[in-house]
Design a protein around this motif. Structure first.
Motif, PDB file in Angstrom:
ATOM      1  N   LEU A 133     -39.763 -35.988  26.601  1.00 21.80           N
ATOM      2  CA  LEU A 133     -38.817 -35.359  27.520  1.00 21.80           C
ATOM      3  C   LEU A 133     -38.592 -33.930  27.024  1.00 21.80           C
ATOM      4  O   LEU A 133     -38.163 -33.724  25.886  1.00 21.80           O
ATOM      5  N   TYR A 134     -38.897 -32.970  27.853  1.00 13.51           N
ATOM      6  CA  TYR A 134     -38.757 -31.558  27.503  1.00 13.51           C
ATOM      7  C   TYR A 134     -37.475 -31.022  28.141  1.00 13.51           C
ATOM      8  O   TYR A 134     -37.259 -31.192  29.359  1.00 13.51           O
ATOM      9  N   LEU A 135     -36.651 -30.354  27.327  1.00 18.54           N
ATOM     10  CA  LEU A 135     -35.342 -29.889  27.781  1.00 18.54           C
ATOM     11  C   LEU A 135     -35.254 -28.372  27.697  1.00 18.54           C
ATOM     12  O   LEU A 135     -35.878 -27.746  26.826  1.00 18.54           O
ATOM     13  N   ASN A 136     -34.428 -27.794  28.574  1.00 20.50           N
ATOM     14  CA  ASN A 136     -34.199 -26.355  28.493  1.00 20.50           C
ATOM     15  C   ASN A 136     -33.049 -26.052  27.536  1.00 20.50           C
ATOM     16  O   ASN A 136     -32.527 -26.957  26.868  1.00 20.50           O
ATOM     17  N   GLU A 168     -45.610 -24.224  26.213  1.00 17.34           N
ATOM     18  CA  GLU A 168     -46.084 -23.927  27.570  1.00 17.34           C
ATOM     19  C   GLU A 168     -44.962 -24.028  28.596  1.00 17.34           C
ATOM     20  O   GLU A 168     -44.899 -23.247  29.552  1.00 17.34           O
ATOM     21  N   LEU A 169     -44.075 -24.999  28.407  1.00 18.68           N
ATOM     22  CA  LEU A 169     -42.980 -25.229  29.354  1.00 18.68           C
ATOM     23  C   LEU A 169     -41.748 -24.397  29.052  1.00 18.68           C
ATOM     24  O   LEU A 169     -40.789 -24.399  29.824  1.00 18.68           O
ATOM     25  N   GLY A 170     -41.753 -23.686  27.933  1.00 22.18           N
ATOM     26  CA  GLY A 170     -40.569 -22.933  27.537  1.00 22.18           C
ATOM     27  C   GLY A 170     -39.412 -23.829  27.156  1.00 22.18           C
ATOM     28  O   GLY A 170     -38.242 -23.477  27.346  1.00 22.18           O
ATOM     29  N   ALA A 171     -39.716 -24.996  26.609  1.00 28.02           N
ATOM     30  CA  ALA A 171     -38.672 -25.967  26.245  1.00 28.02           C
ATOM     31  C   ALA A 171     -37.946 -25.521  24.986  1.00 28.02           C
ATOM     32  O   ALA A 171     -38.553 -24.987  24.057  1.00 28.02           O
ATOM     33  N   ALA A 172     -36.638 -25.755  24.972  1.00 22.20           N
ATOM     34  CA  ALA A 172     -35.828 -25.452  23.786  1.00 22.20           C
ATOM     35  C   ALA A 172     -35.655 -26.672  22.904  1.00 22.20           C
ATOM     36  O   ALA A 172     -35.308 -26.551  21.730  1.00 22.20           O
ATOM     37  N   LEU A 209     -36.035 -31.135  17.871  1.00 19.60           N
ATOM     38  CA  LEU A 209     -36.269 -32.541  18.211  1.00 19.60           C
ATOM     39  C   LEU A 209     -34.922 -33.252  18.178  1.00 19.60           C
ATOM     40  O   LEU A 209     -34.371 -33.499  17.111  1.00 19.60           O
ATOM     41  N   HIS A 210     -34.380 -33.533  19.354  1.00 16.54           N
ATOM     42  CA  HIS A 210     -33.066 -34.164  19.424  1.00 16.54           C
ATOM     43  C   HIS A 210     -33.092 -35.600  18.901  1.00 16.54           C
ATOM     44  O   HIS A 210     -32.178 -36.038  18.206  1.00 16.54           O
ATOM     45  N   ASP A 211     -34.131 -36.342  19.289  1.00 13.86           N
ATOM     46  CA  ASP A 211     -34.153 -37.757  18.920  1.00 13.86           C
ATOM     47  C   ASP A 211     -35.538 -38.316  19.169  1.00 13.86           C
ATOM     48  O   ASP A 211     -36.365 -37.727  19.870  1.00 13.86           O
TER      49      ASP A 211
END
Length: 229
Positions: A133-136, A168-172, A209-211
Motif C-alpha cells: 500500500l503506497y501512501l502520500n 515512481e509513485l511519489g509515495a511518502a 515503512l509504517h507497518d
C-alpha cells in the motif's frame, strides 16, 4: 387409465418464501439459504438448494466460497459461468464497500477498517500473496498493488522493487501486507529480516515503512504493534 402427470416442483413458491425472509429478516437465514437464493437468480429453472449445500461442504464457509477462484468453483458439478459470476459479484461488492471505509481518508486514522478489508480479501486465499500500500504525505492511499504471488508456502518480496515503485509513485510511506495460507499470522525469521531490509532501504530515500501486516485466516499480526519496527 393413464397415470397422472408428476407434480411440478414448487420452486417459485419456495423462492418467494426465501425472498420474503431475505427482505424481512436476513440474519435468520442459514448460509446455504443465502447461497441458494443467489444461485436461483443465476439458474432460475433449477432447484439450487442441493448445489448451495454442496458448495458450502466443498469450500467450508460462506467467506471461503465467495473468495474461491473461478476455476475451483467451475469444478463443482452444476456451476457454470453465470453461477460463478453471481458468487464473485458478492465478493467484489463486499470488498468494495470495506475499502470505501478508508479509501478517501488518512489510512492511519482508519486502521480498523483497513484490517477488516485485508482479512476479508486475503484471509481465505490459499496461496501466499504480497501487496504494498503506497501512501502520500497525508497518509492517504494512492496505490494498492500486488507485488507477488507464490506457492502455498512462500512468496518473494524484492526490496529493490518495493522501493523503486514507491519512488515512481511519489509515495511518502508504505505498508507491507502478506498472508500466511497456513492460518497462523506469526512472522517467520525471513519475514522479520526482509521487513527490516525494506525499512532501511526506504528510510535512506525518505520513505517510511509504517507497518508490515501478516494476515492468517481471520487473525493478523502487526510488526509495529509487536515492536519489530
Amino acid at each position: 387409465m393413464a397415470d397422472a402427470p408428476a407434480p411440478i416442483p414448487d420452486h417459485a413458491g419456495h423462492r418467494a418464501r426465501l425472498r420474503a425472509r431475505l427482505l424481512g429478516d436476513a440474519d435468520g437465514m442459514a448460509d446455504y439459504e443465502l447461497v441458494e437464493y443467489l444461485l436461483a437468480l443465476a439458474i432460475p429453472r433449477r432447484d439450487t438448494k442441493p448445489l448451495a449445500k454442496a458448495l458450502l461442504r466443498e469450500f467450508g464457509s460462506l467467506a471461503q466460497l465467495v473468495s474461491a477462484d473461478p476455476e475451483s468453483l467451475r469444478r463443482v458439478a452444476g456451476m457454470g459461468d453465470t453461477a460463478v459470476a453471481a458468487l464473485k459479484i458478492v465478493q467484489a461488492a463486499s470488498l468494495r464497500m470495506l475499502k470505501g471505509e478508508f479509501r478517501d481518508r488518512p489510512l492511519l486514522s482508519s486502521w480498523d477498517a483497513l484490517l477488516d478489508w485485508l482479512r476479508a480479501d486475503m484471509g481465505p486465499i490459499d496461496i501466499e500473496r504480497v501487496r504494498v500500500l503506497y501512501l502520500n504525505a497525508r497518509n492517504m492511499l494512492i496505490r494498492d498493488e500486488v507485488m507477488s504471488e507464490g506457492s502455498i508456502d512462500q512468496s518473494a518480496i524484492y526490496v529493490r522493487e518495493v522501493v523503486k515503485r514507491a519512488l515512481e509513485l511519489g509515495a511518502a510511506a508504505i505498508v507491507l501486507v502478506h498472508n500466511h495460507p497456513s492460518g497462523s499470522p506469526e512472522p517467520s525469521r525471513q519475514d522479520i529480516a526482509i521487513t527490516r531490509d525494506i525499512a532501511e532501504a526506504a528510510r535512506k530515500l525518505g520513505i517510511m515503512l509504517h507497518d508490515h501486516i501478516i494476515i492468517g485466516g481471520g487473525d493478523h499480526r502487526s510488526f509495529r504493534a509487536m515492536g519489530l519496527l
